[in-house]
Write an enzyme that holds these catalytic residues in place. Structure first.
Site, short mmCIF file in Angstrom:
data_model
loop_
_atom_site.label_atom_id
_atom_site.label_comp_id
_atom_site.label_asym_id
_atom_site.label_seq_id
_atom_site.Cartn_x
_atom_site.Cartn_y
_atom_site.Cartn_z
N LYS A 18 0.81 -1.23 0.00
CA LYS A 18 0.00 0.00 0.00
C LYS A 18 0.85 1.27 0.00
O LYS A 18 0.41 2.30 -0.53
CB LYS A 18 -0.96 0.00 1.21
N LYS A 43 4.80 5.81 19.36
CA LYS A 43 4.15 5.76 18.04
C LYS A 43 2.70 6.24 18.13
O LYS A 43 2.19 6.91 17.24
CB LYS A 43 4.20 4.34 17.47
P1 ATR Z 1 -0.34 -2.90 10.21
O1 ATR Z 1 -0.07 -2.40 8.83
O2 ATR Z 1 -1.15 -4.16 10.28
O3 ATR Z 1 -0.86 -1.84 11.12
P2 ATR Z 1 2.18 -2.55 11.46
O4 ATR Z 1 2.32 -1.21 10.86
O5 ATR Z 1 3.39 -3.46 11.50
O6 ATR Z 1 1.08 -3.39 10.75
O7 ATR Z 1 1.63 -2.37 12.95
C1 ATR Z 1 1.37 -3.44 13.80
C2 ATR Z 1 0.73 -2.91 15.07
O8 ATR Z 1 0.40 -4.00 15.93
C3 ATR Z 1 1.67 -2.01 15.87
O9 ATR Z 1 0.88 -1.04 16.52
C4 ATR Z 1 2.29 -3.00 16.86
O10 ATR Z 1 2.77 -2.39 18.03
P3 ATR Z 1 4.26 -1.72 18.04
O11 ATR Z 1 4.12 -0.41 17.37
O12 ATR Z 1 4.60 -1.61 19.48
O13 ATR Z 1 5.14 -2.68 17.28
C5 ATR Z 1 1.07 -3.85 17.17
N1 ATR Z 1 1.43 -5.18 17.70
C6 ATR Z 1 1.96 -6.21 17.02
N2 ATR Z 1 2.10 -7.30 17.85
C7 ATR Z 1 1.66 -6.92 19.07
C8 ATR Z 1 1.55 -7.57 20.33
N3 ATR Z 1 1.93 -8.85 20.50
N4 ATR Z 1 1.02 -6.88 21.36
C9 ATR Z 1 0.64 -5.59 21.20
N5 ATR Z 1 0.72 -4.91 20.03
C10 ATR Z 1 1.22 -5.56 18.98
#
Ligand code: ATR
Length: 267
Positions: free
Chosen positions: A65, A155
């Site tokens: 995207k 973030k």
């Molecule tokens: P997407 O495009 O699906 O939003 P991304 O940009 O990689 O993918 O974002 C993933 C989100 O899920 C982030 O907010 C991430 O938190 P961080 O910014 O701290 O990495 C969150 N996330 C992923 N795994 C997680 C977990 N086990 N617990 C809490 N938050 C999680």
């Protein structure tokens, strides 16, 4: 026969061809809609080949995207604020970039689930690309407050700041989620992919509408919502169909009947 498609990697699982074919049948449009697996390092080239074949438009899903945003020559405000494009309309030499994810979510919440977001308190879990993509349309509904809670607190803070011109937003860490109920919780984290639910104060879900952007599976977030007295629990299938409908309308100016398609897919 007008040509459309969806690019992604992986793409095999995509329901978009089924959805758009049903929209076309409903509205009397003659379209061909295909799934295209783009190599991770060659999206732009494959997309250009599709454009050169005379395609009228295409959708873009994970992980392209942002590359689609860079490919587009024009951007809607939704696409600009999302920093990502999930729909391109080809108009001569112009590639018009749109992002229909947020509109899709809002239409599912407000039209299909009959939830009025105006003056409500919303909590979004996650501050990644998925959250960025839905913020503007959510804020346009004028909630009382839109909170973003993220594992990495900075973030969430930054994202809330980026959108402060469009409504009342704030960002903080997951550990700062209060035990007080909110009206709507949206899970936009990718934690479910690891089979996890972020560890947050459970009282926030009491009487809340809990919406997971994921579809097709019962997620740990949905289990958590059920265990903590959520008023309503929804997955993202309606959003998937609604974002497709907004793309279809962007291309053809025709409005399909999304309810019929959602019912078909649920069956
Ligand atoms: P997407 O495009 O699906 O939003 P991304 O940009 O990689 O993918 O974002 C993933 C989100 O899920 C982030 O907010 C991430 O938190 P961080 O910014 O701290 O990495 C969150 N996330 C992923 N795994 C997680 C977990 N086990 N617990 C809490 N938050 C999680």
């Amino acid at each position: 026969m007008n040509r459309y498609g969806v690019f992604g990697n992986p793409i095999e699982h995509s329901l978009s061809p089924i959805i758009h074919t049903q929209f076309a049948q409903q509205t009397g449009c003659e379209i061909e809609y295909e799934k295209i697996l783009a190599p991770l390092d060659d999206f732009a080239k494959i997309a250009q080949e599709f454009i050169d074949k005379g395609a009228k438009g295409f959708n873009i899903t994970v992980p392209f995207k942002i590359e689609a945003f860079n490919l587009a020559t024009q951007h809607s405000l939704n696409a600009q604020t999302a920093g990502a494009v999930n729909t391109i309309k080809i108009n001569g030499n112009e590639l018009m970039g749109e992002n229909t994810d947020g509109i899709g979510l809002v239409n599912d919440l407000t039209k299909n689930l009959n939830i009025d977001l105006n003056n409500k308190t919303l909590l979004i879990l996650g501050a990644g690309g998925a959250t960025r993509g839905i913020l503007l349309p959510l804020l346009k509904q004028q909630p009382r407050r839109l909170m973003i809670a993220n594992r990495t607190a900075s973030k969430a803070v930054d994202l809330a700041k980026d959108f402060s011109a469009y409504g009342k937003t704030c960002g903080f860490g997951l550990d700062k989620v209060k035990n007080d109920p909110v009206d709507v919780i949206i899970n936009a984290t990718s934690a479910s992919l690891d089979g996890k639910m972020p560890d947050i104060a459970s009282g926030v879900a009491n009487g809340a509408i809990c919406y997971d952007l994921m579809y097709g599976v019962q997620t740990p977030f949905m289990d958590w919502a059920k265990a903590n007295n959520a008023k309503m629990i929804a997955d993202g299938l309606g959003m998937l169909v609604e974002q497709a409908a907004a793309a279809f309308e962007f291309w053809t100016s025709k409005q399909p009947d999304t309810q019929a398609v959602i019912q078909n897919l649920r069956r």
